[in-house]
Design a protein around this motif. Structure first.
Motif, PDB file in Angstrom:
ATOM      1  N   UNK A  21      38.347  37.628  51.255  1.00 36.60           N
ATOM      2  CA  UNK A  21      38.893  38.889  51.760  1.00 36.60           C
ATOM      3  C   UNK A  21      38.360  40.002  50.878  1.00 36.60           C
ATOM      4  N   UNK A  22      37.561  40.884  51.466  1.00 35.44           N
ATOM      5  CA  UNK A  22      37.087  42.066  50.753  1.00 35.44           C
ATOM      6  C   UNK A  22      38.050  43.201  51.041  1.00 35.44           C
ATOM      7  N   UNK A  23      38.569  43.831  50.001  1.00 34.68           N
ATOM      8  CA  UNK A  23      39.559  44.881  50.213  1.00 34.68           C
ATOM      9  C   UNK A  23      39.106  46.194  49.582  1.00 34.68           C
ATOM     10  N   UNK A  24      39.638  47.283  50.117  1.00 36.04           N
ATOM     11  CA  UNK A  24      39.336  48.612  49.593  1.00 36.04           C
ATOM     12  C   UNK A  24      40.519  49.527  49.849  1.00 36.04           C
ATOM     13  N   UNK A  73      38.467  41.433  40.493  1.00 37.25           N
ATOM     14  CA  UNK A  73      38.815  42.857  40.509  1.00 37.25           C
ATOM     15  C   UNK A  73      37.578  43.746  40.580  1.00 37.25           C
ATOM     16  N   UNK A  74      36.475  43.313  39.974  1.00 31.41           N
ATOM     17  CA  UNK A  74      35.282  44.160  39.982  1.00 31.41           C
ATOM     18  C   UNK A  74      34.639  44.207  41.364  1.00 31.41           C
ATOM     19  N   UNK A  75      34.763  43.097  42.105  1.00 37.24           N
ATOM     20  CA  UNK A  75      34.169  43.053  43.442  1.00 37.24           C
ATOM     21  C   UNK A  75      35.202  43.321  44.537  1.00 37.24           C
ATOM     22  N   UNK A  76      36.460  43.491  44.145  1.00 36.59           N
ATOM     23  CA  UNK A  76      37.549  43.732  45.104  1.00 36.59           C
ATOM     24  C   UNK A  76      37.563  42.660  46.188  1.00 36.59           C
TER      25      UNK A  76
END
Length: 126
Positions: A21-24, A73-76
């Motif tokens: 899951x990529x989040x922003x 955390x660095x790649x979210x």
């Protein structure tokens, strides 16, 4: 807030799959985030999640010892490694998030989450 799920597919019983899951739009210091699943005719249920400040993930009893949730955390990104899959793991899996930290007794209930990614199908079958 945006959530983008990927992964899933077909696996045999005892096999493995990985969901990402990529989040922003938020940080893990602010939001609870996790994976939920919904089988046909069933309610959406929590599988694994992190709450703000948690050093370890929280798992549902049905997946404990088989699934591992990790975060970058660095790649979210949030990754769910699913091992020793069983037919009863078959469901559409969703990445969900909400602001703040809840009590553990409430954290795995999907109704408390208001941001969702698109679902990804996981099918476990021989």
């Amino acid at each position: 807030v945006q959530l983008q799920a990927s992964g899933g597919g077909l696996a045999q019983p005892g096999g493995s799959l990985r969901l990402s899951c990529a989040f922003s739009g938020f940080t893990l210091r602010q939001y609870s985030i996790g994976w939920f699943r919904q089988a046909p005719g069933q309610e959406r249920e929590g599988v694994a999640l992190f709450r703000p400040g948690d050093g370890r993930a929280t798992y549902s009893e049905s997946v404990k010892g088989r699934f591992t949730l990790s975060r970058d955390n660095t790649k979210s990104t949030l990754t769910l490694q699913m091992n020793d899959l069983k037919p009863e793991d078959t469901a559409v899996y969703y990445c969900g998030a909400r602001a703040g930290r809840m009590a553990l007794s409430a954290a795995l209930f999907a109704t408390h989450y208001d941001h969702w990614g698109q679902g990804t199908q996981v099918t476990v079958s021989s």
